[in-house]
Enzyme design. Structure first.
Site, PDB file in Angstrom:
ATOM      1  N   SER A  47       0.865  -1.173   0.000  1.00  0.00           N
ATOM      2  CA  SER A  47       0.000   0.000   0.000  1.00  0.00           C
ATOM      3  C   SER A  47       0.903   1.224   0.000  1.00  0.00           C
ATOM      4  O   SER A  47       1.771   1.351   0.874  1.00  0.00           O
ATOM      5  CB  SER A  47      -0.896  -0.017   1.244  1.00  0.00           C
ATOM      6  OG  SER A  47      -1.857   1.000   1.149  1.00  0.00           O
ATOM      7  N   GLU A  48       0.724   2.132  -0.976  1.00  0.00           N
ATOM      8  CA  GLU A  48       1.750   3.167  -1.150  1.00  0.00           C
ATOM      9  C   GLU A  48       1.825   4.165  -0.003  1.00  0.00           C
ATOM     10  O   GLU A  48       2.797   4.892   0.115  1.00  0.00           O
ATOM     11  CB  GLU A  48       1.612   3.880  -2.504  1.00  0.00           C
ATOM     12  CG  GLU A  48       0.291   4.500  -2.823  1.00  0.00           C
ATOM     13  CD  GLU A  48      -0.553   3.608  -3.740  1.00  0.00           C
ATOM     14  OE1 GLU A  48      -0.642   2.404  -3.454  1.00  0.00           O
ATOM     15  OE2 GLU A  48      -1.116   4.135  -4.713  1.00  0.00           O
ATOM     16  N   ASN A  49       0.812   4.202   0.865  1.00  0.00           N
ATOM     17  CA  ASN A  49       0.912   5.081   2.025  1.00  0.00           C
ATOM     18  C   ASN A  49       1.823   4.520   3.117  1.00  0.00           C
ATOM     19  O   ASN A  49       1.979   5.142   4.163  1.00  0.00           O
ATOM     20  CB  ASN A  49      -0.473   5.411   2.585  1.00  0.00           C
ATOM     21  CG  ASN A  49      -1.297   4.189   2.900  1.00  0.00           C
ATOM     22  OD1 ASN A  49      -1.277   3.208   2.168  1.00  0.00           O
ATOM     23  ND2 ASN A  49      -2.010   4.218   3.995  1.00  0.00           N
TER      24      ASN A  49
END
Lengths: 211, 232
Positions: A47-49
């Site tokens: 998840s890019e966060n």
């Protein structure tokens, strides 16, 4: 009969998920592909966060405001999960460590150009992490409806909307068919047709040249 | 050395004026410095340039500063959750510089690490590349991107010790640790301040050198999209 969204997700998971893969799934339909991970394999979702090893939605009453995915939805963690900051998250992407990304699209060209972040004069949202993903992830798969809501083709000779990435798409799965785009030859090939859909119908609804 | 304050108002004392460039941590509403944002709203400072991945929602987070017409320019990757933004953009009241999220993160990291520019493949052949230097390395094209350094960084941590060392919790970390490094003054709000020595030295996410002002507060931590499943 066109494939349903569920059938498209199942097909994408079956065709694309390989044991041990690190995968980033885009917002919308691609997120749902995670519900169809084949039983005999194990993959890790990025998840890019700032998370690897993303778990499913939390049980009722167990949602944690400090634990969300890139679509800002509450999620849960797994025993193998890890957290890191946004620069580290995109170092994984930029460094080519992510095996596969599946994203939605507004338009795809026959050479594999992708437009999925803005419609001039209409949509001012931003590209989020999509440009980083398509420029740097090893394999890029697009899932979308074969045509726009007004019936116009989305598989085009050239994209008319601003690009997210140039010559970056390896495969397109629509509700009617699956196509591969060879990054070296830049040629789009029809690989699979959904049951009872004819090649004539696909040709009529596709502007892009394909073999 | 870190200075510890009682609240956001005290922690911002003497710093706020018009035309500042402010970095604000958080992803969506997760890990945002909600008290510092509210205090900047109360102060009414104008013409701000805000560097933040997103712009809050209409009635929480950075959306409050938008509504109050305090923002001149946003440097962001995605502002889709905010109708006020769209309105102000279409009325040409506000400027936007969209950065791909990974480019934004690396520009901040570079800025904090004293790196003025770097090359990166994201956005080659798109409008992101327009007006920027393109250079080829090993047969591939890369775009030169500049490091970012702000006047003030406002960040949200989970726990800090009284020396100013900070740890974050789960995905509330996001842009906070890199922004802490990339401003002349970093102000941190945390859920709990503990005694020196209570945090594990091997697991400090933001070392105290980056933290100038600090305070503890109770956080609303609003959830943007609650999704759950039923126990079967």
């Amino acid at each position: 009969m066109a494939w349903t969204k569920e059938e498209m997700c199942e097909l994408a998971a079956k065709e694309e998920f390989k044991d041990g893969f690190f995968i980033n799934l885009g917002i919308g339909m691609p997120t749902d592909v995670a519900n169809y991970i084949p039983q005999n394999i194990s993959v890790s979702l990025h998840s890019e966060n700032g998370m690897l090893g993303m778990g499913p939605f939390p049980y009722e009453g167990e949602a944690d405001p400090d634990l969300i995915n890139a679509g800002k939805q509450t999620i849960s963690e797994l025993p193998e999960s890890s957290y890191f900051d946004s620069a580290a998250s995109f170092a994984m992407v930029r460094g080519g460590h992510i095996d596969l990304t599946i994203l939605g699209a507004l338009q795809v060209s026959e050479h594999g150009d992708l437009a999925n972040w803005t419609i001039p004069g209409k949509m001012v949202k931003g590209m989020g992490g999509a440009m980083d993903l398509v420029a740097n992830v090893r394999r890029v798969v697009v899932m979308m409806e074969h045509t726009a809501k007004d019936g116009t083709p989305k598989l085009l000779k050239n994209c008319s909307f601003p690009l997210t990435g140039k010559e970056c798409v390896d495969r397109v799965i629509t509700d009617l068919a699956m196509f591969d785009i060879n990054r070296d030859t830049k040629i789009m090939k029809l690989i699979k047709i959904s049951p009872n859909v004819t090649i004539e119908e696909i040709r009529a609804k596709t502007e892009a040249y394909f073999e | 050395m870190v200075n510890i304050y009682n609240n956001a108002k005290e922690a911002l004392n003497g710093l706020l004026k018009d035309d500042l460039m402010i970095m604000a941590g958080g992803f969506g509403l997760c890990g945002i410095p909600e008290h510092l944002i509210e205090e900047i709203r109360v102060s009414g400072t104008k013409n701000l340039t805000i560097i933040s991945n997103n712009c809050g929602v209409d009635d929480f987070g950075l959306g409050l500063l938008l509504k109050n017409h305090q923002i001149k320019k946003m440097i962001s990757s995605y502002v889709g959750e905010n109708k006020t933004f769209e309105q102000q953009y279409l009325n040409k009241e506000i400027e936007i510089e969209f950065n791909p999220q990974g480019v934004l993160a690396e520009r901040i990291r570079a800025g904090g690490a004293g790196i003025p520019a770097f090359y990166n493949k994201t956005g080659v052949g798109t409008i992101v590349a327009e007006g920027k230097e393109i250079r080829e390395f090993d047969g591939k094209k890369y775009i030169m991107e500049r490091g970012l350094f702000a006047d003030i960084a406002i960040i949200k941590g989970w726990k800090a010790d009284k020396a100013g060392n900070i740890i974050y919790r789960k995905t509330a970390r996001n842009f906070n640790p890199i922004m802490a490094t990339a401003a002349k003054i970093t102000i941190a709000e945390v859920e709990e301040i503990v005694e020196i020595g209570e945090l594990d030295h091997d697991n400090i996410h933001t070392p105290s050198i980056y933290v100038h002002r600090l305070f503890e507060a109770k956080h609303e931590k609003r959830i943007e999209r609650l999704l759950t499943r039923i126990k079967s």
